[in-house]
Design a protein around this motif. Sequence first.
Motif, PDB file in Angstrom:
ATOM      1  N   PHE A 139       0.829  -1.199   0.000  1.00 55.03           N
ATOM      2  CA  PHE A 139       0.000   0.000   0.000  1.00 55.03           C
ATOM      3  C   PHE A 139       0.869   1.257   0.000  1.00 55.03           C
ATOM      4  O   PHE A 139       0.563   2.242  -0.680  1.00 55.03           O
ATOM      5  CB  PHE A 139      -0.929  -0.036   1.205  1.00 55.03           C
ATOM      6  CG  PHE A 139      -1.973   1.033   1.238  1.00 55.03           C
ATOM      7  CD1 PHE A 139      -2.868   1.181   0.199  1.00 55.03           C
ATOM      8  CD2 PHE A 139      -2.065   1.888   2.311  1.00 55.03           C
ATOM      9  CE1 PHE A 139      -3.840   2.165   0.228  1.00 55.03           C
ATOM     10  CE2 PHE A 139      -3.025   2.869   2.357  1.00 55.03           C
ATOM     11  CZ  PHE A 139      -3.918   3.012   1.311  1.00 55.03           C
ATOM     12  N   SER A 140       1.974   1.207   0.738  1.00 54.75           N
ATOM     13  CA  SER A 140       2.910   2.325   0.775  1.00 54.75           C
ATOM     14  C   SER A 140       3.505   2.575  -0.604  1.00 54.75           C
ATOM     15  O   SER A 140       3.660   3.721  -1.025  1.00 54.75           O
ATOM     16  CB  SER A 140       4.015   2.038   1.790  1.00 54.75           C
ATOM     17  OG  SER A 140       5.035   2.982   1.720  1.00 54.75           O
ATOM     18  N   ASP A 141       3.846   1.493  -1.310  1.00 57.98           N
ATOM     19  CA  ASP A 141       4.384   1.644  -2.666  1.00 57.98           C
ATOM     20  C   ASP A 141       3.358   2.251  -3.618  1.00 57.98           C
ATOM     21  O   ASP A 141       3.703   3.064  -4.479  1.00 57.98           O
ATOM     22  CB  ASP A 141       4.864   0.294  -3.204  1.00 57.98           C
ATOM     23  CG  ASP A 141       6.130  -0.186  -2.533  1.00 57.98           C
ATOM     24  OD1 ASP A 141       6.813   0.637  -1.889  1.00 57.98           O
ATOM     25  OD2 ASP A 141       6.434  -1.398  -2.643  1.00 57.98           O
ATOM     26  N   VAL A 142       2.097   1.853  -3.474  1.00 59.89           N
ATOM     27  CA  VAL A 142       1.036   2.406  -4.319  1.00 59.89           C
ATOM     28  C   VAL A 142       0.891   3.904  -4.060  1.00 59.89           C
ATOM     29  O   VAL A 142       0.741   4.700  -4.995  1.00 59.89           O
ATOM     30  CB  VAL A 142      -0.307   1.667  -4.058  1.00 59.89           C
ATOM     31  CG1 VAL A 142      -1.474   2.396  -4.697  1.00 59.89           C
ATOM     32  CG2 VAL A 142      -0.233   0.243  -4.553  1.00 59.89           C
ATOM     33  N   ILE A 143       0.956   4.306  -2.794  1.00 55.24           N
ATOM     34  CA  ILE A 143       0.845   5.728  -2.452  1.00 55.24           C
ATOM     35  C   ILE A 143       2.026   6.511  -3.030  1.00 55.24           C
ATOM     36  O   ILE A 143       1.858   7.607  -3.567  1.00 55.24           O
ATOM     37  CB  ILE A 143       0.749   5.913  -0.923  1.00 55.24           C
ATOM     38  CG1 ILE A 143      -0.555   5.332  -0.408  1.00 55.24           C
ATOM     39  CG2 ILE A 143       0.836   7.381  -0.543  1.00 55.24           C
ATOM     40  CD1 ILE A 143      -0.651   5.283   1.089  1.00 55.24           C
ATOM     41  N   LYS A 144       3.255   5.928  -2.943  1.00 52.91           N
ATOM     42  CA  LYS A 144       4.429   6.599  -3.519  1.00 52.91           C
ATOM     43  C   LYS A 144       4.263   6.789  -5.031  1.00 52.91           C
ATOM     44  O   LYS A 144       4.555   7.858  -5.575  1.00 52.91           O
ATOM     45  CB  LYS A 144       5.687   5.777  -3.255  1.00 52.91           C
ATOM     46  CG  LYS A 144       6.306   5.989  -1.918  1.00 52.91           C
ATOM     47  CD  LYS A 144       7.584   5.178  -1.814  1.00 52.91           C
ATOM     48  CE  LYS A 144       8.038   5.077  -0.386  1.00 52.91           C
ATOM     49  NZ  LYS A 144       9.155   4.143  -0.233  1.00 52.91           N
ATOM     50  N   LYS A 145       3.827   5.728  -5.692  1.00 50.21           N
ATOM     51  CA  LYS A 145       3.645   5.794  -7.145  1.00 50.21           C
ATOM     52  C   LYS A 145       2.564   6.805  -7.496  1.00 50.21           C
ATOM     53  O   LYS A 145       2.728   7.597  -8.430  1.00 50.21           O
ATOM     54  CB  LYS A 145       3.282   4.402  -7.684  1.00 50.21           C
ATOM     55  CG  LYS A 145       3.217   4.322  -9.169  1.00 50.21           C
ATOM     56  CD  LYS A 145       4.579   4.482  -9.783  1.00 50.21           C
ATOM     57  CE  LYS A 145       4.501   4.204 -11.268  1.00 50.21           C
ATOM     58  NZ  LYS A 145       5.752   4.472 -11.934  1.00 50.21           N
ATOM     59  N   GLY A 146       1.475   6.810  -6.749  1.00 48.30           N
ATOM     60  CA  GLY A 146       0.402   7.778  -6.991  1.00 48.30           C
ATOM     61  C   GLY A 146       0.875   9.198  -6.752  1.00 48.30           C
ATOM     62  O   GLY A 146       0.477  10.116  -7.476  1.00 48.30           O
ATOM     63  N   ASN A 147       1.727   9.383  -5.755  1.00 45.79           N
ATOM     64  CA  ASN A 147       2.272  10.712  -5.465  1.00 45.79           C
ATOM     65  C   ASN A 147       3.129  11.196  -6.628  1.00 45.79           C
ATOM     66  O   ASN A 147       3.031  12.351  -7.046  1.00 45.79           O
ATOM     67  CB  ASN A 147       3.076  10.681  -4.167  1.00 45.79           C
ATOM     68  CG  ASN A 147       3.498  12.058  -3.710  1.00 45.79           C
ATOM     69  OD1 ASN A 147       2.932  13.054  -4.122  1.00 45.79           O
ATOM     70  ND2 ASN A 147       4.503  12.108  -2.852  1.00 45.79           N
ATOM     71  N   SER A 148       3.968  10.309  -7.161  1.00 52.21           N
ATOM     72  CA  SER A 148       4.814  10.718  -8.287  1.00 52.21           C
ATOM     73  C   SER A 148       3.982  10.994  -9.538  1.00 52.21           C
ATOM     74  O   SER A 148       4.253  11.957 -10.264  1.00 52.21           O
ATOM     75  CB  SER A 148       5.888   9.667  -8.571  1.00 52.21           C
ATOM     76  OG  SER A 148       5.306   8.471  -9.037  1.00 52.21           O
TER      77      SER A 148
END
Length: 157
Positions: A139-148
């Motif tokens: 979930f943290s990786d998804v949030i990072k990708k969405g942020n970028s």
Amino acid sequence: MKKIIILNWVLKIFIALLILAVPINEVLRYNLSNEAITLMYKDSIFGNFSPYVMFLRIAILIFALFNIQKGLQGFIKEGFFNFKSSERFNRSGYLLLFLSVSGIIITLLGMNQSQEVETLSNIIIDLLLLAIGIGLLAFSDVIKKGNSIETENNLTI
């Protein structure tokens, strides 16, 4: 967003109850005699140090839940894709992974002293905690990708 707000408050209440339970446990254990404490922990792997190991595990759980709660609070204040929430969920994921792996190791080491049903249920709970930790990392990786992606999208407009 309502569900996140509700989950945020549920986590706050649960963290408060856990923090309140620690001194109550210590007071109840303090009232026991030395013989009763020795008898209570004689079959444990850690012996008389078992309450301290349990306290450490509860402290790690409280810290992980606190980070999850702060990550949800970041969702509420800053939107879904923010770096702070991602870092909080990442930290919580690793803490839950550590907690679950240590729980499985402790359960396997104490397998001789406990019943099969208790051992199996402890391992199942620890595996569930492991899955939640891995889920938080993903979930943290998804949030990072969405942020970028959101940052790139805002730059192109």
